[in-house]
Design a protein around this motif. Structure first.
Motif, mmCIF file in Angstrom:
data_model
loop_
_atom_site.group_PDB
_atom_site.id
_atom_site.type_symbol
_atom_site.label_atom_id
_atom_site.label_comp_id
_atom_site.label_asym_id
_atom_site.label_seq_id
_atom_site.Cartn_x
_atom_site.Cartn_y
_atom_site.Cartn_z
ATOM 1 N N PHE A 26 0.823 -1.201 0.000
ATOM 2 C CA PHE A 26 0.000 0.000 0.000
ATOM 3 C C PHE A 26 0.859 1.253 0.000
ATOM 4 C CE2 PHE A 26 -2.731 -3.135 2.060
ATOM 5 C CZ PHE A 26 -3.875 -2.997 1.309
ATOM 6 N N GLU A 27 0.413 2.244 -0.732
ATOM 7 C CA GLU A 27 1.023 3.566 -0.710
ATOM 8 C C GLU A 27 -0.077 4.562 -0.399
ATOM 9 O OE1 GLU A 27 2.867 4.409 -4.438
ATOM 10 O OE2 GLU A 27 4.409 2.891 -4.175
ATOM 11 N N MET A 28 0.237 5.539 0.451
ATOM 12 C CA MET A 28 -0.745 6.567 0.748
ATOM 13 C C MET A 28 -0.364 7.835 -0.003
ATOM 14 S SD MET A 28 -2.347 7.944 4.305
ATOM 15 C CE MET A 28 -0.985 8.898 4.886
ATOM 16 N N LYS A 29 -1.265 8.337 -0.793
ATOM 17 C CA LYS A 29 -1.083 9.586 -1.530
ATOM 18 C C LYS A 29 -2.052 10.611 -0.959
ATOM 19 C CE LYS A 29 1.723 7.751 -4.529
ATOM 20 N NZ LYS A 29 3.118 8.125 -4.604
ATOM 21 N N THR A 68 -0.826 12.914 12.058
ATOM 22 C CA THR A 68 -1.675 12.272 13.053
ATOM 23 C C THR A 68 -3.117 12.370 12.574
ATOM 24 O OG1 THR A 68 -2.051 14.322 14.294
ATOM 25 C CG2 THR A 68 -0.137 12.965 14.947
ATOM 26 N N LEU A 69 -3.964 11.575 13.151
ATOM 27 C CA LEU A 69 -5.378 11.615 12.778
ATOM 28 C C LEU A 69 -5.966 12.994 13.066
ATOM 29 C CD1 LEU A 69 -7.699 9.987 11.636
ATOM 30 C CD2 LEU A 69 -8.174 9.149 13.930
ATOM 31 N N GLN A 70 -5.613 13.581 14.197
ATOM 32 C CA GLN A 70 -6.121 14.914 14.540
ATOM 33 C C GLN A 70 -5.693 15.946 13.507
ATOM 34 O OE1 GLN A 70 -8.225 15.887 17.239
ATOM 35 N NE2 GLN A 70 -8.352 17.591 15.805
ATOM 36 N N LEU A 71 -4.420 15.905 13.105
ATOM 37 C CA LEU A 71 -3.937 16.853 12.108
ATOM 38 C C LEU A 71 -4.621 16.621 10.755
ATOM 39 C CD1 LEU A 71 -2.219 19.156 11.130
ATOM 40 C CD2 LEU A 71 -0.275 17.569 10.953
ATOM 41 N N ALA A 72 -4.826 15.375 10.391
ATOM 42 C CA ALA A 72 -5.523 15.070 9.135
ATOM 43 C C ALA A 72 -6.924 15.681 9.144
ATOM 44 C CB ALA A 72 -5.586 13.561 8.919
ATOM 45 N N PHE A 73 -7.633 15.560 10.268
ATOM 46 C CA PHE A 73 -8.969 16.157 10.375
ATOM 47 C C PHE A 73 -8.894 17.681 10.320
ATOM 48 C CE2 PHE A 73 -10.487 12.011 11.865
ATOM 49 C CZ PHE A 73 -11.700 11.943 11.200
ATOM 50 N N ASN A 74 -7.880 18.271 10.959
ATOM 51 C CA ASN A 74 -7.727 19.728 10.926
ATOM 52 C C ASN A 74 -7.475 20.219 9.499
ATOM 53 O OD1 ASN A 74 -8.031 19.770 13.680
ATOM 54 N ND2 ASN A 74 -5.887 20.161 14.138
ATOM 55 N N ILE A 75 -6.575 19.546 8.783
ATOM 56 C CA ILE A 75 -6.283 19.934 7.400
ATOM 57 C C ILE A 75 -7.540 19.817 6.545
ATOM 58 C CG2 ILE A 75 -5.004 19.309 5.317
ATOM 59 C CD1 ILE A 75 -2.701 18.410 7.220
ATOM 60 N N LEU A 79 -9.458 22.881 4.591
ATOM 61 C CA LEU A 79 -9.572 22.810 3.131
ATOM 62 C C LEU A 79 -10.993 22.499 2.655
ATOM 63 C CD1 LEU A 79 -6.226 21.010 2.274
ATOM 64 C CD2 LEU A 79 -6.763 23.453 2.097
ATOM 65 N N GLY A 80 -11.923 22.364 3.594
ATOM 66 C CA GLY A 80 -13.323 22.164 3.235
ATOM 67 C C GLY A 80 -13.611 20.820 2.598
ATOM 68 N N THR A 81 -12.939 19.784 3.092
ATOM 69 C CA THR A 81 -13.145 18.446 2.548
ATOM 70 C C THR A 81 -13.165 17.435 3.690
ATOM 71 O OG1 THR A 81 -12.398 16.920 0.825
ATOM 72 C CG2 THR A 81 -10.681 17.985 2.132
ATOM 73 N N THR A 82 -13.107 16.181 3.355
ATOM 74 C CA THR A 82 -13.080 15.118 4.354
ATOM 75 C C THR A 82 -11.741 14.393 4.282
ATOM 76 O OG1 THR A 82 -14.039 13.530 2.817
ATOM 77 C CG2 THR A 82 -15.575 14.765 4.227
ATOM 78 N N VAL A 83 -11.394 13.702 5.343
ATOM 79 C CA VAL A 83 -10.127 12.971 5.390
ATOM 80 C C VAL A 83 -10.066 11.924 4.290
ATOM 81 C CG1 VAL A 83 -8.708 11.406 6.789
ATOM 82 C CG2 VAL A 83 -9.747 13.416 7.843
ATOM 83 N N ASP A 84 -11.172 11.242 4.035
ATOM 84 C CA ASP A 84 -11.138 10.199 3.001
ATOM 85 C C ASP A 84 -10.996 10.780 1.598
ATOM 86 O OD1 ASP A 84 -13.831 11.083 3.337
ATOM 87 O OD2 ASP A 84 -14.547 9.331 2.244
ATOM 88 N N GLN A 85 -11.328 12.054 1.416
ATOM 89 C CA GLN A 85 -11.094 12.713 0.134
ATOM 90 C C GLN A 85 -9.670 13.275 0.039
ATOM 91 O OE1 GLN A 85 -13.227 12.909 -2.573
ATOM 92 N NE2 GLN A 85 -14.378 11.423 -1.361
ATOM 93 N N LEU A 86 -9.078 13.523 1.196
ATOM 94 C CA LEU A 86 -7.738 14.110 1.265
ATOM 95 C C LEU A 86 -6.647 13.067 1.023
ATOM 96 C CD1 LEU A 86 -7.021 17.055 1.971
ATOM 97 C CD2 LEU A 86 -6.682 16.313 4.311
ATOM 98 N N PHE A 87 -6.859 11.863 1.559
ATOM 99 C CA PHE A 87 -5.853 10.800 1.477
ATOM 100 C C PHE A 87 -6.405 9.600 0.727
ATOM 101 C CE2 PHE A 87 -4.936 13.279 5.227
ATOM 102 C CZ PHE A 87 -3.602 13.542 5.084
#
Length: 95
Positions: A26-29, A68-75, A79-87
């Motif tokens: 797996f690679e995370m983009k 971190t999960l918290q930072l992912a949610f903050n970003i 940016l007006g999106t969701t974590v699953d759309q971000l990563f």
């Protein structure tokens, strides 16, 4: 521990699969750079809104650091999106 990793499961043929092998599968983009630019934010502006350094945002955008999960949610919130759309997790070719 065998093969430099911890047992994480088994291949379909019954052979053990180790975490070090899973990291090759797996690679995370992420889409942070594109979304940040669409929002007309600099790395520094995004970093300030997320209470981290510009270097942290740069490292995440360049796949050198997983937030971190918290930072992912903050970003995502800034940016007006969701974590699953971000990563996005992608399958890498096994060699």
């Amino acid at each position: 521990m065998e093969n430099g990793g911890f047992l994480s499961g088994f291949y379909p043929d019954g052979k053990p699969r180790f975490i070090s092998e899973m990291s090759k599968v797996f690679e995370m983009k992420n889409h942070i750079r594109e979304l940040r630019k669409s929002a007309k934010l600099s790395q520094d502006e995004l970093a300030k809104r997320c209470h981290v350094s510009r270097q942290t945002i740069n490292a995440i955008e360049n796949d050198k650091y997983d937030p971190t999960l918290q930072l992912a949610f903050n970003i995502a919130m800034v940016l007006g999106t969701t974590v699953d759309q971000l990563f996005i997790h992608e399958f890498a070719s096994e060699t």
